[in-house]
Design a protein around this motif. Structure first.
Motif, PDB file in Angstrom:
ATOM      1  N   PRO A   1       0.796  -1.182   0.083  1.00 51.69           N
ATOM      2  CA  PRO A   1      -0.033  -0.083   0.098  1.00 51.69           C
ATOM      3  C   PRO A   1       0.898   1.185  -0.135  1.00 51.69           C
ATOM      4  CG  PRO A   1      -0.931  -1.678   1.497  1.00 51.69           C
ATOM      5  CD  PRO A   1       0.415  -2.072   0.981  1.00 51.69           C
ATOM      6  N   VAL A   2       2.226   1.424   0.568  1.00 55.57           N
ATOM      7  CA  VAL A   2       2.938   2.631   0.527  1.00 55.57           C
ATOM      8  C   VAL A   2       3.679   2.756  -0.606  1.00 55.57           C
ATOM      9  CG1 VAL A   2       2.987   2.380   2.940  1.00 55.57           C
ATOM     10  CG2 VAL A   2       4.651   1.429   1.751  1.00 55.57           C
ATOM     11  N   LEU A   3       3.683   1.967  -1.859  1.00 53.26           N
ATOM     12  CA  LEU A   3       4.175   2.009  -2.917  1.00 53.26           C
ATOM     13  C   LEU A   3       3.853   3.180  -3.884  1.00 53.26           C
ATOM     14  CD1 LEU A   3       5.043  -1.537  -3.957  1.00 53.26           C
ATOM     15  CD2 LEU A   3       6.392   0.055  -2.577  1.00 53.26           C
ATOM     16  N   VAL A   4       2.443   3.575  -3.659  1.00 51.51           N
ATOM     17  CA  VAL A   4       1.787   4.635  -4.355  1.00 51.51           C
ATOM     18  C   VAL A   4       1.711   5.855  -3.660  1.00 51.51           C
ATOM     19  CG1 VAL A   4      -0.093   5.130  -5.576  1.00 51.51           C
ATOM     20  CG2 VAL A   4       0.614   2.778  -5.656  1.00 51.51           C
ATOM     21  N   ASN A   5       1.961   6.827  -4.058  1.00 51.07           N
ATOM     22  CA  ASN A   5       2.097   8.330  -3.491  1.00 51.07           C
ATOM     23  C   ASN A   5       1.632   9.190  -4.489  1.00 51.07           C
ATOM     24  OD1 ASN A   5       2.287  10.673  -1.943  1.00 51.07           O
ATOM     25  ND2 ASN A   5       4.464  10.347  -1.503  1.00 51.07           N
ATOM     26  N   PRO A   6       0.254   9.613  -4.529  1.00 47.41           N
ATOM     27  CA  PRO A   6      -0.209  10.657  -5.535  1.00 47.41           C
ATOM     28  C   PRO A   6       0.457  12.034  -5.524  1.00 47.41           C
ATOM     29  CG  PRO A   6      -2.141   9.520  -4.381  1.00 47.41           C
ATOM     30  CD  PRO A   6      -0.801   9.349  -3.760  1.00 47.41           C
ATOM     31  N   PHE A   7       0.887  12.633  -4.469  1.00 47.46           N
ATOM     32  CA  PHE A   7       1.649  13.644  -4.097  1.00 47.46           C
ATOM     33  C   PHE A   7       2.968  13.551  -4.761  1.00 47.46           C
ATOM     34  CE2 PHE A   7       4.381  16.619  -1.653  1.00 47.46           C
ATOM     35  CZ  PHE A   7       3.966  17.744  -2.099  1.00 47.46           C
ATOM     36  N   GLY A   8       3.644  12.465  -4.404  1.00 47.35           N
ATOM     37  CA  GLY A   8       4.792  12.211  -5.140  1.00 47.35           C
ATOM     38  C   GLY A   8       4.804  12.234  -6.626  1.00 47.35           C
ATOM     39  N   VAL A   9       3.746  11.978  -7.144  1.00 48.47           N
ATOM     40  CA  VAL A   9       3.534  11.718  -8.744  1.00 48.47           C
ATOM     41  C   VAL A   9       3.370  13.396  -9.255  1.00 48.47           C
ATOM     42  CG1 VAL A   9       2.165  10.977 -10.560  1.00 48.47           C
ATOM     43  CG2 VAL A   9       2.606   9.524  -8.827  1.00 48.47           C
ATOM     44  N   TYR A  10       2.645  14.082  -8.460  1.00 47.61           N
ATOM     45  CA  TYR A  10       2.528  15.430  -8.668  1.00 47.61           C
ATOM     46  C   TYR A  10       3.998  16.043  -8.544  1.00 47.61           C
ATOM     47  CZ  TYR A  10       1.751  20.439  -7.848  1.00 47.61           C
ATOM     48  OH  TYR A  10       1.847  21.654  -7.953  1.00 47.61           O
ATOM     49  N   LEU A  11       4.606  15.982  -7.612  1.00 47.09           N
ATOM     50  CA  LEU A  11       6.047  16.497  -7.363  1.00 47.09           C
ATOM     51  C   LEU A  11       6.884  15.982  -8.233  1.00 47.09           C
ATOM     52  CD1 LEU A  11       7.158  18.397  -5.328  1.00 47.09           C
ATOM     53  CD2 LEU A  11       8.013  16.480  -4.113  1.00 47.09           C
ATOM     54  N   SER A  12       6.922  14.808  -8.628  1.00 46.04           N
ATOM     55  CA  SER A  12       8.079  14.380  -9.776  1.00 46.04           C
ATOM     56  C   SER A  12       7.543  14.801 -11.077  1.00 46.04           C
ATOM     57  CB  SER A  12       7.774  12.638  -9.793  1.00 46.04           C
ATOM     58  OG  SER A  12       8.212  12.306  -8.729  1.00 46.04           O
ATOM     59  N   ARG A  13       6.174  15.214 -11.499  1.00 49.88           N
ATOM     60  CA  ARG A  13       5.859  15.985 -12.627  1.00 49.88           C
ATOM     61  C   ARG A  13       6.256  17.457 -12.659  1.00 49.88           C
ATOM     62  NH1 ARG A  13      -0.039  16.579 -15.626  1.00 49.88           N
ATOM     63  NH2 ARG A  13       0.852  17.472 -17.409  1.00 49.88           N
ATOM     64  N   VAL A  14       6.398  17.964 -11.708  1.00 53.29           N
ATOM     65  CA  VAL A  14       6.957  19.308 -11.572  1.00 53.29           C
ATOM     66  C   VAL A  14       8.367  19.362 -11.609  1.00 53.29           C
ATOM     67  CG1 VAL A  14       7.281  21.229  -9.990  1.00 53.29           C
ATOM     68  CG2 VAL A  14       4.734  20.147 -10.115  1.00 53.29           C
ATOM     69  N   PHE A  15       9.088  18.407 -11.003  1.00 51.79           N
ATOM     70  CA  PHE A  15      10.596  18.452 -11.248  1.00 51.79           C
ATOM     71  C   PHE A  15      10.866  18.178 -12.557  1.00 51.79           C
ATOM     72  CE2 PHE A  15      10.950  18.511  -6.812  1.00 51.79           C
ATOM     73  CZ  PHE A  15      12.144  18.886  -6.420  1.00 51.79           C
ATOM     74  N   SER A  16      10.281  17.054 -13.194  1.00 56.48           N
ATOM     75  CA  SER A  16      10.471  16.829 -14.684  1.00 56.48           C
ATOM     76  C   SER A  16      10.308  17.812 -15.557  1.00 56.48           C
ATOM     77  CB  SER A  16       9.515  15.631 -15.160  1.00 56.48           C
ATOM     78  OG  SER A  16       9.883  15.329 -16.554  1.00 56.48           O
ATOM     79  N   ALA A  17       9.334  18.606 -15.455  1.00 52.92           N
ATOM     80  CA  ALA A  17       9.149  19.917 -16.200  1.00 52.92           C
ATOM     81  C   ALA A  17      10.210  20.924 -16.243  1.00 52.92           C
ATOM     82  CB  ALA A  17       7.665  20.386 -15.710  1.00 52.92           C
ATOM     83  N   SER A  18      10.520  20.820 -14.878  1.00 50.93           N
ATOM     84  CA  SER A  18      11.604  21.971 -14.673  1.00 50.93           C
ATOM     85  C   SER A  18      13.094  21.662 -14.920  1.00 50.93           C
ATOM     86  CB  SER A  18      11.572  22.732 -13.125  1.00 50.93           C
ATOM     87  OG  SER A  18      11.526  21.637 -12.310  1.00 50.93           O
ATOM     88  N   HIS A  19      13.458  20.294 -14.823  1.00 45.81           N
ATOM     89  CA  HIS A  19      14.811  19.863 -14.713  1.00 45.81           C
ATOM     90  C   HIS A  19      15.193  19.116 -16.023  1.00 45.81           C
ATOM     91  CE1 HIS A  19      14.596  20.876 -10.506  1.00 45.81           C
ATOM     92  NE2 HIS A  19      15.832  20.766 -10.403  1.00 45.81           N
ATOM     93  N   ILE A  20      14.218  18.643 -16.702  1.00 44.85           N
ATOM     94  CA  ILE A  20      14.384  17.712 -17.908  1.00 44.85           C
ATOM     95  C   ILE A  20      14.277  18.477 -19.153  1.00 44.85           C
ATOM     96  CG2 ILE A  20      14.287  15.797 -19.016  1.00 44.85           C
ATOM     97  CD1 ILE A  20      13.376  14.430 -16.547  1.00 44.85           C
ATOM     98  N   PRO A  21      15.167  19.050 -20.010  1.00 44.23           N
ATOM     99  CA  PRO A  21      14.935  19.878 -21.166  1.00 44.23           C
ATOM    100  C   PRO A  21      14.398  18.808 -22.228  1.00 44.23           C
ATOM    101  CG  PRO A  21      16.791  20.546 -20.425  1.00 44.23           C
ATOM    102  CD  PRO A  21      16.370  19.232 -19.721  1.00 44.23           C
ATOM    103  N   ASP A  22      13.452  19.263 -22.791  1.00 46.66           N
ATOM    104  CA  ASP A  22      13.056  18.405 -24.263  1.00 46.66           C
ATOM    105  C   ASP A  22      14.180  18.326 -25.165  1.00 46.66           C
ATOM    106  OD1 ASP A  22      10.646  18.246 -23.032  1.00 46.66           O
ATOM    107  OD2 ASP A  22       9.693  19.804 -24.138  1.00 46.66           O
ATOM    108  N   GLU A  23      14.965  19.404 -25.304  1.00 52.63           N
ATOM    109  CA  GLU A  23      16.053  19.310 -26.333  1.00 52.63           C
ATOM    110  C   GLU A  23      16.841  18.109 -26.112  1.00 52.63           C
ATOM    111  OE1 GLU A  23      14.818  21.706 -24.842  1.00 52.63           O
ATOM    112  OE2 GLU A  23      14.343  23.506 -26.213  1.00 52.63           O
TER     113      GLU A  23
END
Length: 236
Positions: free
Chosen positions: A98-120
């Motif tokens: 049950p602790v392997l899923v964290n909705p807030f962690g998914v949201y936080l990871s999406r924010v970090f991905s958008a700001s730290h991983i350039p599409d280029e």
């Protein structure tokens, strides 16, 4: 949930038999293993929501975020029934899964991905012949490491302090985490005052420094991943 006499007897008989060490190791297993896998799942999901386009993406992301609004206590009974059907009750998996899923962690990871991983940067490795899994593992995960560490530490702390989930799922005192084990000792203090020193000493050791030490070590060892500029120079 109450502890039956057999469980009380087991705890009493093993109160001086190294069971506290086992509870502490169980807590490390639940918190360390659960937080590591949860951080990987969250980062992978956040990366997918950020970098890929597919039908219903935002609606699905909204459904995931609805999980933040649901209290864990409301999910305890459904999770227990599911674990009972799957035969996982009173096992390590009943607490870990049950602790392997964290909705807030998914949201936080999406924010970090958008700001730290350039599409280029991803486009460059694709041009060089790397597949999607290779690009995600070799480029995406390295660039989003600050988010991975943040999710890991948040989840580690949450699992370390969890009490209600193992209380519902576990009855075998050998599987107890530290919090539930101390509760089991404390429940015996009214009938057996000799448990008071165990509860007080165990609580003291759990807080200073044993419960704090893993977090301190994690912060000191992983703090460099929070430094900005990990992707500096990757895109001209």
């Amino acid at each position: 949930m109450t502890f039956d006499p057999d469980t009380r007897d087991q705890v009493g008989q093993r109160g001086h038999d190294g069971v506290y060490r086992r509870w502490y190791l169980n807590s490390l297993l639940y918190a360390g293993g659960g937080a590591l896998v949860c951080a990987l799942i969250s980062v992978a999901a956040g990366y997918a929501f950020d970098k890929y386009r597919f039908r219903g993406k935002e609606k699905l992301f909204g459904v995931v975020q609805l999980g933040v609004l649901v209290p864990s206590t409301a999910l305890a009974l459904p999770m227990y029934l599911l674990a009972s059907k799957a035969g996982l009750v009173n096992t390590y998996c009943s607490v870990l899964v049950p602790v392997l899923v964290n909705p807030f962690g998914v949201y936080l990871s999406r924010v970090f991905s958008a700001s730290h991983i350039p599409d280029e940067a991803l486009e460059a490795v694709r041009i060089d012949g790397a597949g999607e899994l290779r690009a995600c593992w070799s480029i995406g995960l390295r660039m989003v490491m600050p988010g991975f560490v943040t999710v890991f530490l948040f989840q580690f702390t949450a699992i370390w302090n969890t009490f209600f989930l193992p209380l519902v799922m576990l009855s075998d005192q050998k599987l107890f985490p530290l919090s539930l084990g101390l509760y089991a000792w404390n429940s015996n203090t009214h009938a057996e005052p000799a448990f008071y020193p165990l509860v007080v000493t165990g609580s003291l050791l759990a807080v200073l420094p044993l419960a704090v030490l893993p977090l301190v070590v994690a912060f000191v060892a992983l703090q460099r991943h929070w430094k900005a500029g990990l992707t500096a120079g990757s895109v001209k």
